[in-house]
Design a protein around this motif. Structure first.
Motif, mmCIF file in Angstrom:
data_model
loop_
_atom_site.group_PDB
_atom_site.id
_atom_site.type_symbol
_atom_site.label_atom_id
_atom_site.label_comp_id
_atom_site.label_asym_id
_atom_site.label_seq_id
_atom_site.Cartn_x
_atom_site.Cartn_y
_atom_site.Cartn_z
ATOM 1 N N THR A 1 38.556 60.555 37.907
ATOM 2 C CA THR A 1 37.405 59.662 37.712
ATOM 3 C C THR A 1 37.125 58.878 38.998
ATOM 4 O O THR A 1 35.977 58.658 39.362
ATOM 5 C CB THR A 1 37.708 58.669 36.559
ATOM 6 O OG1 THR A 1 38.163 59.417 35.434
ATOM 7 C CG2 THR A 1 36.495 57.859 36.173
ATOM 8 N N ARG A 2 38.185 58.463 39.697
ATOM 9 C CA ARG A 2 38.006 57.633 40.892
ATOM 10 C C ARG A 2 37.376 58.400 42.060
ATOM 11 O O ARG A 2 36.592 57.859 42.826
ATOM 12 C CB ARG A 2 39.364 57.074 41.329
ATOM 13 C CG ARG A 2 39.304 56.189 42.567
ATOM 14 C CD ARG A 2 40.673 55.747 43.002
ATOM 15 N NE ARG A 2 41.346 55.000 41.959
ATOM 16 C CZ ARG A 2 41.060 53.745 41.634
ATOM 17 N NH1 ARG A 2 40.121 53.105 42.285
ATOM 18 N NH2 ARG A 2 41.706 53.135 40.670
ATOM 19 N N THR A 3 37.724 59.689 42.188
ATOM 20 C CA THR A 3 37.297 60.399 43.403
ATOM 21 C C THR A 3 36.012 61.213 43.218
ATOM 22 O O THR A 3 35.449 61.696 44.195
ATOM 23 C CB THR A 3 38.421 61.339 43.892
ATOM 24 O OG1 THR A 3 38.702 62.283 42.844
ATOM 25 C CG2 THR A 3 39.684 60.569 44.245
ATOM 26 N N ILE A 4 35.562 61.364 41.977
ATOM 27 C CA ILE A 4 34.317 62.121 41.764
ATOM 28 C C ILE A 4 33.131 61.188 42.054
ATOM 29 O O ILE A 4 33.042 60.104 41.478
ATOM 30 C CB ILE A 4 34.236 62.655 40.309
ATOM 31 C CG1 ILE A 4 35.411 63.600 40.015
ATOM 32 C CG2 ILE A 4 32.908 63.347 40.056
ATOM 33 C CD1 ILE A 4 35.589 63.947 38.547
ATOM 34 N N PRO A 5 32.222 61.569 42.985
ATOM 35 C CA PRO A 5 31.077 60.697 43.283
ATOM 36 C C PRO A 5 30.295 60.352 42.015
ATOM 37 O O PRO A 5 30.127 61.188 41.122
ATOM 38 C CB PRO A 5 30.231 61.537 44.248
ATOM 39 C CG PRO A 5 31.201 62.487 44.866
ATOM 40 C CD PRO A 5 32.222 62.791 43.793
ATOM 41 N N LYS A 6 29.842 59.117 41.927
ATOM 42 C CA LYS A 6 29.227 58.619 40.688
ATOM 43 C C LYS A 6 27.728 58.431 40.916
ATOM 44 O O LYS A 6 27.303 57.634 41.768
ATOM 45 C CB LYS A 6 29.896 57.276 40.369
ATOM 46 C CG LYS A 6 29.710 56.827 38.947
ATOM 47 C CD LYS A 6 30.854 57.302 38.053
ATOM 48 C CE LYS A 6 30.777 56.773 36.653
ATOM 49 N NZ LYS A 6 29.930 57.509 35.746
ATOM 50 N N ILE A 7 26.923 59.153 40.128
ATOM 51 C CA ILE A 7 25.470 58.973 40.144
ATOM 52 C C ILE A 7 25.163 57.665 39.416
ATOM 53 O O ILE A 7 25.678 57.434 38.319
ATOM 54 C CB ILE A 7 24.766 60.129 39.394
ATOM 55 C CG1 ILE A 7 25.158 61.497 39.954
ATOM 56 C CG2 ILE A 7 23.250 59.932 39.352
ATOM 57 C CD1 ILE A 7 24.589 61.836 41.298
ATOM 58 N N VAL A 8 24.338 56.804 40.019
ATOM 59 C CA VAL A 8 23.959 55.563 39.331
ATOM 60 C C VAL A 8 22.440 55.429 39.354
ATOM 61 O O VAL A 8 21.815 55.439 40.411
ATOM 62 C CB VAL A 8 24.635 54.312 39.973
ATOM 63 C CG1 VAL A 8 26.121 54.302 39.691
ATOM 64 C CG2 VAL A 8 24.390 54.211 41.464
#
Ligand SMILES: NC(=O)c1ccc[n+]([C@@H]2O[C@H](COP(=O)([O-])OP(=O)(O)OC[C@H]3O[C@@H](n4cnc5c(N)ncnc54)[C@H](O)[C@@H]3O)[C@@H](O)[C@H]2O)c1
Length: 457
Positions: free
Chosen positions: A188-195
């Motif tokens: 969860t921490r290393t997967i880029p997060k779309i916001v």
């Protein structure tokens, strides 16, 4: 200007206050829905230094989490217990606790209905329960998969029944979950997060929050874009899985091993991405997202025939393979499918997870039994088959113990899930006929004894 007004001005706007709380990590975080997505997310946020309270309607799960139980098998040992012991993580089933939160992350299930259409009942219920307890200055982020437009046109009006306005009194956005259960490389921490959010203040707050938690955020200009990103990613995957399953059959007829072809093609540094054949698609994500996208396309007068065909072909994979097994039993082992004893290795939808949602193995088991076979299964994650919506008659069956004797007693052993914790060498030694839907034997370099029948399907 009064003393109170001066004091209030010093504190800044509700958004400024929330932003500083997030940056100082004093913001209190609420995660609603502590499942495969919500629980790892809640723990990652807690491990980033925030105090997190989870909310789930499943009281047994809440009690297990508060007791520090492992809950999800592939978590590192003690992860939940450590979070609870830190005093910054607990769970509840009480929606009144929403009022105390500064940031609320919504991770409840959004499955398909019996008609294979989006079923947003649970997220609508969660939004209704929340709206009774909202207060000004909160940030609400939807992480559950929904169709493009749902956050702004369906959930926002429900949340605004609180009398508060999104973008003014509270802040609203969408950030798709990209969790890959059991993946040891990408967390969860290393997967880029779309916001994504519809107004700049909400978007800024989303970016501020997630950049405290994950290594990279990717801002997009609206909730609908962020919602579409998720559906496009999974539709892309579904189409490619359907394609490789089709290629497998055609290349097999030409005497060519599809896995070898894919691995060689994957050496091309551009324009090719490897996808591998298998018994079908499973889980609560890949089979669901394309249906959401397709449903929404029809809703706006458009169509997605390629995606729809891929969905149909992917859904047909377990029955296609069952027919192939029946045919090969007949031609290669002179055994009729009627009365044949078949052992399925793995009922989880993917490797090393204890999740049977939409599992192709269960569909395959039902197809084989419909043709007259008698099926058993072995799965280290399922001593007993749980109740599932689509396979109620399979519930309660018990995983057989793997031994030389049990393996030898079946007409065919089918590798349906490539769990690490299975002795494939023993399978190669003792099973008279082996069907490998996951290429596990070649990948592990396990040779099959000459007198065994081995089929990669
Ligand atoms: N599992 C995945 O791999 C994955 C990946 C990406 C996205 N998603 C999406 O994430 C969302 C959540 O999926 P999941 O796999 O975590 O689901 P899940 O079934 O594992 O967990 C959901 C949890 O929410 C709880 N819940 C249901 N209704 C509730 C309510 N009204 N209030 C509070 N709690 C409630 C359930 O008790 C359950 O514990 C879905 O939209 C799914 O499509 C899942």
């Amino acid at each position: 200007m009064s003393v109170i007004e001066i004091a209030l001005e010093g504190c800044g706007s509700p958004a400024d206050l929330l932003k500083s709380k997030i940056e100082e990590r004093t913001a209190r975080i609420k995660v609603i829905g502590l499942g495969y997505v919500g629980l790892p997310l809640a723990l990652t946020v807690q491990e980033s230094g925030f105090a997190v309270s989870g909310l789930d309607l499943n009281r047994a799960r809440v009690a297990a989490i508060n007791g520090g139980a492992q809950v999800i098998s592939y978590f590192e040992e003690g992860r939940v217990a450590e979070a609870v012991a830190s005093g910054r993580f607990s769970a509840t089933d009480d929606y009144a606790s929403v009022t105390a939160a500064d940031v609320i992350l919504l991770c409840v299930p959004t499955p398909l209905s019996d008609k294979r259409e989006p079923d947003l009942t649970q997220i609508i219920r969660a939004a209704e329960s929340m709206s009774a307890h909202l207060r000004p200055g909160q940030l609400i982020v939807v992480e559950s998969t929904v169709w493009p437009g749902a956050t702004s046109t369906l959930l926002r009006p429900i949340l605004e029944r609180s009398g508060l306005r999104a973008g003014e009194d509270f802040f609203l956005g969408f950030s798709p979950e990209r969790e890959d259960p059991g993946n040891q490389t990408h967390s969860t921490r290393t997967i880029p997060k779309i916001v994504g959010a519809d107004d700049p203040i909400s978007r800024d707050l989303l970016e501020t929050f997630y950049s405290q938690v994950v290594t990279q955020t990717v801002p997009v200009e609206s909730c609908a874009i962020a919602e579409a990103v998720k559906l496009v990613e999974n539709s892309f995957r579904t189409v490619n899985i359907a394609l490789v399953n089709e290629l497998k059959v055609a290349l097999d007829a030409m005497g060519i091993d599809v896995w070898t072809v894919i691995d060689a093609a994957a050496t091309k540094p551009f324009g090719f991405m490897p996808f591998y054949p298998g018994p079908g698609i499973g889980g609560d994500c890949i089979p669901v997202s394309p249906a959401y996208l397709s449903w929404r396309a029809l809703d706006v007068g458009s169509e997605l025939p390629i995606v729809d065909l891929a969905r149909v072909r992917a859904a047909a994979a377990p029955s296609d393979l069952a027919v192939r097994i029946a045919s090969d039993l007949n031609t290669k082992a002179e055994t009729a499918i009627q009365g044949a004893r078949v052992l399925l290795l793995g009922v989880a939808y993917k490797k090393d997870v204890e999740d049977t949602r939409e599992s192709p193995a269960l569909y395959m088991m039902q197809h084989l039994e419909a043709m007259g076979a008698s099926c058993d299964f072995h799965d280290p994650y399922f001593p007993v088959l749980p109740q599932t919506r689509d396979h109620p008659t399979l519930a309660g069956r018990i995983s057989v113990h793997l031994s030389a004797e049990t393996l030898a007693a079946y007409d065919a052993v089918v590798v349906t899930t490539d769990h690490t914790e299975v002795d494939y060498a023993a399978v190669a030694r003792h099973a008279p006929m082996i069907f490998d839907t996951r290429n596990v034997f070649d990948r592990a370099g396990i040779a099959i004894d000459g007198d065994r029948t081995f089929v990669k399907i």
